[in-house]
Structure formats: C-alpha cells, structure tokens
Design a protein around this motif. Sequence first.
Motif, PDB file in Angstrom:
ATOM      1  N   GLN A  43      -8.259  19.554   2.971  1.00  0.00           N
ATOM      2  CA  GLN A  43      -9.555  19.467   2.295  1.00  0.00           C
ATOM      3  C   GLN A  43     -10.243  18.164   2.693  1.00  0.00           C
ATOM      4  OE1 GLN A  43      -8.680  19.829  -1.898  1.00  0.00           O
ATOM      5  NE2 GLN A  43      -8.950  22.038  -1.812  1.00  0.00           N
ATOM      6  N   PRO A  44     -11.544  18.223   2.976  1.00  0.00           N
ATOM      7  CA  PRO A  44     -12.255  17.016   3.404  1.00  0.00           C
ATOM      8  C   PRO A  44     -12.504  16.011   2.288  1.00  0.00           C
ATOM      9  CG  PRO A  44     -13.781  18.845   3.227  1.00  0.00           C
ATOM     10  CD  PRO A  44     -12.390  19.401   2.975  1.00  0.00           C
ATOM     11  N   SER A  45     -12.482  16.459   1.047  1.00  0.00           N
ATOM     12  CA  SER A  45     -12.747  15.545  -0.062  1.00  0.00           C
ATOM     13  C   SER A  45     -11.437  15.069  -0.679  1.00  0.00           C
ATOM     14  CB  SER A  45     -13.598  16.232  -1.124  1.00  0.00           C
ATOM     15  OG  SER A  45     -12.901  17.342  -1.636  1.00  0.00           O
ATOM     16  N   SER A  46     -11.554  14.106  -1.557  1.00  0.00           N
ATOM     17  CA  SER A  46     -10.367  13.591  -2.224  1.00  0.00           C
ATOM     18  C   SER A  46     -10.675  13.409  -3.702  1.00  0.00           C
ATOM     19  CB  SER A  46      -9.960  12.251  -1.609  1.00  0.00           C
ATOM     20  OG  SER A  46     -10.992  11.308  -1.758  1.00  0.00           O
ATOM     21  N   ALA A  47      -9.617  13.247  -4.479  1.00  0.00           N
ATOM     22  CA  ALA A  47      -9.767  12.952  -5.899  1.00  0.00           C
ATOM     23  C   ALA A  47      -9.520  11.462  -6.079  1.00  0.00           C
ATOM     24  CB  ALA A  47      -8.761  13.752  -6.718  1.00  0.00           C
ATOM     25  N   ILE A  48     -10.480  10.781  -6.663  1.00  0.00           N
ATOM     26  CA  ILE A  48     -10.320   9.356  -6.930  1.00  0.00           C
ATOM     27  C   ILE A  48     -10.264   9.184  -8.437  1.00  0.00           C
ATOM     28  CG2 ILE A  48     -11.305   7.049  -6.680  1.00  0.00           C
ATOM     29  CD1 ILE A  48     -12.663   8.057  -4.136  1.00  0.00           C
ATOM     30  N   LEU A  49      -9.144   8.683  -8.911  1.00  0.00           N
ATOM     31  CA  LEU A  49      -8.943   8.479 -10.332  1.00  0.00           C
ATOM     32  C   LEU A  49      -9.122   7.001 -10.635  1.00  0.00           C
ATOM     33  CD1 LEU A  49      -5.684  10.620 -10.555  1.00  0.00           C
ATOM     34  CD2 LEU A  49      -8.030  11.399 -10.879  1.00  0.00           C
ATOM     35  N   HIS A  50     -10.145   6.658 -11.403  1.00  0.00           N
ATOM     36  CA  HIS A  50     -10.426   5.269 -11.772  1.00  0.00           C
ATOM     37  C   HIS A  50      -9.792   4.988 -13.130  1.00  0.00           C
ATOM     38  CE1 HIS A  50     -13.394   4.687  -8.583  1.00  0.00           C
ATOM     39  NE2 HIS A  50     -13.743   5.930  -8.817  1.00  0.00           N
ATOM     40  N   TYR A  51      -9.273   3.788 -13.280  1.00  0.00           N
ATOM     41  CA  TYR A  51      -8.676   3.385 -14.545  1.00  0.00           C
ATOM     42  C   TYR A  51      -9.478   2.216 -15.093  1.00  0.00           C
ATOM     43  CZ  TYR A  51      -5.156   6.604 -13.086  1.00  0.00           C
ATOM     44  OH  TYR A  51      -4.517   7.746 -12.695  1.00  0.00           O
ATOM     45  N   ASP A  52     -10.085   2.407 -16.227  1.00  0.00           N
ATOM     46  CA  ASP A  52     -11.035   1.480 -16.825  1.00  0.00           C
ATOM     47  C   ASP A  52     -10.354   0.187 -17.273  1.00  0.00           C
ATOM     48  OD1 ASP A  52     -13.128   0.273 -18.136  1.00  0.00           O
ATOM     49  OD2 ASP A  52     -13.524   1.955 -19.466  1.00  0.00           O
ATOM     50  N   VAL A  53     -10.980  -0.920 -16.963  1.00  0.00           N
ATOM     51  CA  VAL A  53     -10.443  -2.231 -17.325  1.00  0.00           C
ATOM     52  C   VAL A  53     -10.427  -2.431 -18.843  1.00  0.00           C
ATOM     53  CG1 VAL A  53     -12.616  -3.505 -17.144  1.00  0.00           C
ATOM     54  CG2 VAL A  53     -10.463  -4.668 -16.675  1.00  0.00           C
ATOM     55  N   THR A  54     -11.296  -1.719 -19.576  1.00  0.00           N
ATOM     56  CA  THR A  54     -11.306  -1.846 -21.028  1.00  0.00           C
ATOM     57  C   THR A  54     -10.116  -1.139 -21.679  1.00  0.00           C
ATOM     58  OG1 THR A  54     -12.766   0.061 -21.290  1.00  0.00           O
ATOM     59  CG2 THR A  54     -13.813  -2.122 -21.155  1.00  0.00           C
ATOM     60  N   HIS A  55      -9.505  -0.219 -20.956  1.00  0.00           N
ATOM     61  CA  HIS A  55      -8.284   0.461 -21.404  1.00  0.00           C
ATOM     62  C   HIS A  55      -7.264   0.366 -20.271  1.00  0.00           C
ATOM     63  CE1 HIS A  55     -11.533   2.390 -23.765  1.00  0.00           C
ATOM     64  NE2 HIS A  55     -10.668   2.225 -24.735  1.00  0.00           N
ATOM     65  N   PRO A  56      -6.728  -0.822 -20.044  1.00  0.00           N
ATOM     66  CA  PRO A  56      -5.885  -1.035 -18.862  1.00  0.00           C
ATOM     67  C   PRO A  56      -4.620  -0.187 -18.851  1.00  0.00           C
ATOM     68  CG  PRO A  56      -5.735  -2.912 -20.343  1.00  0.00           C
ATOM     69  CD  PRO A  56      -6.789  -2.001 -20.893  1.00  0.00           C
ATOM     70  N   VAL A  57      -4.242   0.205 -17.644  1.00  0.00           N
ATOM     71  CA  VAL A  57      -2.969   0.890 -17.417  1.00  0.00           C
ATOM     72  C   VAL A  57      -2.122  -0.096 -16.629  1.00  0.00           C
ATOM     73  CG1 VAL A  57      -1.820   2.827 -16.282  1.00  0.00           C
ATOM     74  CG2 VAL A  57      -4.029   3.173 -17.418  1.00  0.00           C
ATOM     75  N   TRP A  58      -1.096  -0.613 -17.261  1.00  0.00           N
ATOM     76  CA  TRP A  58      -0.229  -1.590 -16.614  1.00  0.00           C
ATOM     77  C   TRP A  58       0.822  -0.866 -15.796  1.00  0.00           C
ATOM     78  CZ3 TRP A  58      -2.542  -5.964 -16.660  1.00  0.00           C
ATOM     79  CH2 TRP A  58      -3.372  -6.300 -17.725  1.00  0.00           C
ATOM     80  N   VAL A  59       1.088  -1.401 -14.633  1.00  0.00           N
ATOM     81  CA  VAL A  59       2.047  -0.785 -13.709  1.00  0.00           C
ATOM     82  C   VAL A  59       3.384  -1.501 -13.850  1.00  0.00           C
ATOM     83  CG1 VAL A  59       2.504  -0.250 -11.300  1.00  0.00           C
ATOM     84  CG2 VAL A  59       0.154  -0.258 -12.143  1.00  0.00           C
ATOM     85  N   PHE A  60       4.423  -0.731 -13.989  1.00  0.00           N
ATOM     86  CA  PHE A  60       5.766  -1.287 -14.079  1.00  0.00           C
ATOM     87  C   PHE A  60       6.547  -0.841 -12.851  1.00  0.00           C
ATOM     88  CE2 PHE A  60       4.189  -1.009 -18.391  1.00  0.00           C
ATOM     89  CZ  PHE A  60       4.431  -2.294 -18.839  1.00  0.00           C
ATOM     90  N   PRO A  61       7.424  -1.710 -12.355  1.00  0.00           N
ATOM     91  CA  PRO A  61       8.170  -1.368 -11.141  1.00  0.00           C
ATOM     92  C   PRO A  61       8.864  -0.015 -11.273  1.00  0.00           C
ATOM     93  CG  PRO A  61       8.586  -3.635 -11.758  1.00  0.00           C
ATOM     94  CD  PRO A  61       7.814  -3.009 -12.888  1.00  0.00           C
ATOM     95  N   MET A  62       8.585   0.821 -10.302  1.00  0.00           N
ATOM     96  CA  MET A  62       9.229   2.119 -10.134  1.00  0.00           C
ATOM     97  C   MET A  62       9.064   3.076 -11.317  1.00  0.00           C
ATOM     98  SD  MET A  62       9.716   1.428  -7.143  1.00  0.00           S
ATOM     99  CE  MET A  62      10.222   3.057  -6.631  1.00  0.00           C
ATOM    100  N   GLN A  63       7.990   2.934 -12.087  1.00  0.00           N
ATOM    101  CA  GLN A  63       7.647   3.892 -13.139  1.00  0.00           C
ATOM    102  C   GLN A  63       6.594   4.851 -12.582  1.00  0.00           C
ATOM    103  OE1 GLN A  63       6.047   2.074 -16.643  1.00  0.00           O
ATOM    104  NE2 GLN A  63       5.769   4.016 -17.702  1.00  0.00           N
ATOM    105  N   CYS A  64       6.654   6.128 -12.958  1.00  0.00           N
ATOM    106  CA  CYS A  64       5.677   7.111 -12.478  1.00  0.00           C
ATOM    107  C   CYS A  64       4.271   6.712 -12.919  1.00  0.00           C
ATOM    108  CB  CYS A  64       5.987   8.501 -13.032  1.00  0.00           C
ATOM    109  SG  CYS A  64       7.528   9.200 -12.440  1.00  0.00           S
ATOM    110  N   LEU A  65       3.331   6.789 -11.979  1.00  0.00           N
ATOM    111  CA  LEU A  65       1.936   6.477 -12.276  1.00  0.00           C
ATOM    112  C   LEU A  65       1.249   7.696 -12.879  1.00  0.00           C
ATOM    113  CD1 LEU A  65       0.941   4.603  -9.001  1.00  0.00           C
ATOM    114  CD2 LEU A  65       1.607   3.612 -11.192  1.00  0.00           C
TER     115      LEU A  65
END
Length: 142
Positions: A80-102
């Motif tokens: 597919q020529p298009s893509s899905a871009i998922l933005h994560y709002d800074v007002t509701h942060p999603v913190w990333v932890f090592p090796m946890q599923c995003l």
Amino acid sequence: MDWIALKILLVYTKKSFMEESGNEPENASVICALLPLSACVTLAPRQAATVTMMNNGVCIRVPAQSGERLDWLEIMRSDQPSSAILHYDVTHPVWVFPMQCLPTSDFRFVAGKSYAVLVTTVVNEKEARQYEARFETGKGAR
C-alpha cells in the motif's frame, strides 16, 4: 516539539526510511529547516525495533531508556502506498519502557503481509530517537 518541527521530522524520516538504496543512515542527523536554532532536533542513528507475535497480536518493542516518551509510530504495509501514522499527544504522554509492547491503537495487521514500522521517541526538547523494523505477519495476526 511543536507541530512544524514534527511535520519536518515526518517528511525527513519518511523519505529516508522508504529509500531502497540500502545505505546505512548517517551517524547523526540534525533537522533545522525553517526553524530557529533553538528548535533543532538531533536524531541519533536508527536502532532496531523488535517485532514478535504475542496472543495472536503484533508486539513492537524498542530498547528505550528510562524517561523516553513515545512521540509517533508509523506503520507501512508493503503493498500500500500510504501509511498509518499514530501520534501520541504530549498532554497525555505514553512512556516507553525497555522491551515493553508499544500501543498500536488497535491497528489491524493483515496476516501474511509485509510491514515496516518506524518509531520515534523523545528524550528531551532537543533529542529524539528512532527505531525501525521490517517484518511479515503470520496467520492470525491482528
């Protein structure tokens, strides 16, 4: 990171991510176009993301360090020529932890299709990290 910086970052990263040249990325990239010097974002070389199947779903993991915030995740299907871009709002942060599923916001992966994923995390106001992976889904993927 403001909206203009994000748009420039998206254009830059998508162009370089989709290149089929096979060349390794530069040691570091600085994005400053149309922005004051104080708004420049430094990108280190891309690191590998890990993709596995877990409970019939796709699990995308990155080797993030403590304190990284998920900024956006781009999912591209090879046919597919298009893509899905998922933005994560800074007002509701999603913190990333090592090796946890995003979180993929219930993106529907199609079994037997090839995908590329690009993840950007924010370390601080001037530093972001990118992770990438290419993979093919198996039967039962979602």
